[in-house]
Design an enzyme around this catalytic site. Structure first.
Site, PDB file in Angstrom:
ATOM      1  N   TRP A   9       0.822  -1.218   0.000  1.00 60.58           N
ATOM      2  CA  TRP A   9       0.000   0.000   0.000  1.00 60.58           C
ATOM      3  C   TRP A   9       0.856   1.269   0.000  1.00 60.58           C
ATOM      4  CZ3 TRP A   9      -4.413  -1.306   4.096  1.00 60.58           C
ATOM      5  CH2 TRP A   9      -5.202  -2.344   3.572  1.00 60.58           C
ATOM      6  N   LYS A  10       2.144   1.119   0.240  1.00 65.55           N
ATOM      7  CA  LYS A  10       3.057   2.275   0.313  1.00 65.55           C
ATOM      8  C   LYS A  10       2.500   3.308   1.295  1.00 65.55           C
ATOM      9  CE  LYS A  10       4.665   1.147  -4.276  1.00 65.55           C
ATOM     10  NZ  LYS A  10       5.264   1.544  -5.531  1.00 65.55           N
ATOM     11  N   HIS A  96      13.119  -2.388  -1.169  1.00 66.17           N
ATOM     12  CA  HIS A  96      12.282  -1.852  -2.249  1.00 66.17           C
ATOM     13  C   HIS A  96      13.019  -0.700  -2.941  1.00 66.17           C
ATOM     14  CE1 HIS A  96       9.002   0.128  -4.334  1.00 66.17           C
ATOM     15  NE2 HIS A  96       8.356  -1.027  -4.260  1.00 66.17           N
ATOM     16  N   GLU A  98      12.119   2.099  -3.858  1.00 59.25           N
ATOM     17  CA  GLU A  98      11.845   3.435  -3.292  1.00 59.25           C
ATOM     18  C   GLU A  98      12.681   3.669  -2.031  1.00 59.25           C
ATOM     19  OE1 GLU A  98       7.603   2.997  -3.310  1.00 59.25           O
ATOM     20  OE2 GLU A  98       7.623   3.115  -5.509  1.00 59.25           O
ATOM     21  N   GLY A 228       1.464  -2.621  -6.268  1.00 60.86           N
ATOM     22  CA  GLY A 228       1.401  -1.321  -5.599  1.00 60.86           C
ATOM     23  C   GLY A 228       0.055  -0.663  -5.853  1.00 60.86           C
ATOM     24  N   GLY A 229       0.013   0.253  -6.814  1.00 65.81           N
ATOM     25  CA  GLY A 229      -1.191   1.050  -7.099  1.00 65.81           C
ATOM     26  C   GLY A 229      -2.470   0.235  -7.187  1.00 65.81           C
TER      27      GLY A 229
HETATM   28  P1  PGA Z   1       3.162  -0.538  -8.783  1.00 69.30           P
HETATM   29  O1  PGA Z   1       4.210  -0.744  -7.589  1.00 69.30           O
HETATM   30  O2  PGA Z   1       2.335  -1.795  -8.848  1.00 69.30           O
HETATM   31  O3  PGA Z   1       2.357   0.673  -8.405  1.00 69.30           O
HETATM   32  O4  PGA Z   1       3.957  -0.349 -10.032  1.00 69.30           O
HETATM   33  C1  PGA Z   1       4.825  -1.971  -7.390  1.00 69.30           C
HETATM   34  C2  PGA Z   1       5.795  -1.891  -6.262  1.00 69.30           C
HETATM   35  O5  PGA Z   1       6.395  -0.840  -6.031  1.00 69.30           O
HETATM   36  O6  PGA Z   1       5.991  -2.868  -5.538  1.00 69.30           O
END
Ligand code: PGA
Length: 243
Positions: A9-10, A96, A98, A228-229
């Site tokens: 979910w970030k 990750h 990020e 993610g999204g």
């Molecule tokens: P995303 O992110 O599905 O929004 O591309 C994937 C992730 O960062 O694990």
């Protein structure tokens, strides 16, 4: 075969939205006799207890998005692996892109976190992958091999999950092609088996959606997806879970 579907979910959703999404997923899971896939939700730290509380009685599992490289002590702002286990986590995402990009996390820090996670009773999900430039320079294999070098220093060979996440595919809407995923997963799988991790699942992550999940999950060497999204909306994520 059962696949792993991990929701990252970030830093999204508020408490109410997190609770509602977990509750919707839990009710959907309870309506089925058996879940086809293993589903792991990774909410932000403050919502772990809230989301975990909603998952009681269903077979959905809880994970965190990061953990400290240290066991305990004076590390302001850090959260240890054993604290995460304490609030019901079974998994933790580590390395990750990020974290690597915005927090200058190296693979060596990733190794420390993996060690802490295992020591704290969690299953680490170790992420790695090449950037757009590295891909254009045809360095994909070399970069991945470097990011996996840390595994030599690990004593454990079981209880770890890997996630190949090409950085250029994360949050961009550009999914890697089936050919790219199959070829790269083949390369990673052989590297992992040389290092003694032949039995570890290997996930793909990067712009996975309800529309492409099924075909990605059917690629040889793909044991699951990190989403993610598309994991933030119940209907979209639940479609992926059932692929
Ligand atoms: P995303 O992110 O599905 O929004 O591309 C994937 C992730 O960062 O694990």
């Amino acid at each position: 075969m059962e696949k792993l579907i991990v929701a990252n979910w970030k830093m999204n959703l508020n408490a109410e939205q997190a609770r509602d999404l977990a509750a919707d997923l839990q009710s959907a899971a309870l309506r089925l006799e058996t879940l086809k896939n293993c589903i792991i939700l990774c909410p932000p730290f403050p919502y772990l207890g809230l989301v975990g509380g909603r998952l009681v009685g269903s077979s959905l599992l809880l994970g965190a998005q990061d953990c400290s490289a240290y066991e305990k002590g004076a590390y302001t702002g850090e959260v240890s692996a054993s604290m995460l286990a304490d609030v019901g986590c079974d998994y933790v995402i580590i390395g990750h892109s990020e974290r690597r990009m915005y927090h200058q996390e190296s693979s060596e820090i990733g190794l420390k976190k993996i060690e802490q996670a295992i020591k704290g009773g969690l299953i680490p999900i170790y992420c790695f992958g090449e950037t757009k430039n590295q891909r254009l320079e045809q360095k994909t294999h070399r970069v991945i091999a470097e990011q996996l070098e840390i595994l030599e220093a690990l004593n454990e060979r079981g209880g770890i999950i890997f996630a190949y996440e090409p950085v250029w595919a994360i949050g961009t809407g550009v999914t890697a092609s089936s050919e790219h995923i199959q070829e790269t997963h083949g390369f990673i799988k052989s590297l992992l088996s040389q290092k003694g991790f032949a039995d570890s699942p290997l996930l793909y992550g990067g712009s996975v959606t309800a529309d492409n999940a099924r075909s990605i999950l059917s690629i040889q060497g793909v044991d699951g997806v990190l989403v993610g999204g598309a994991s933030l909306k119940f209907s979209e994520f639940w479609r992926i879970c059932q692929d």
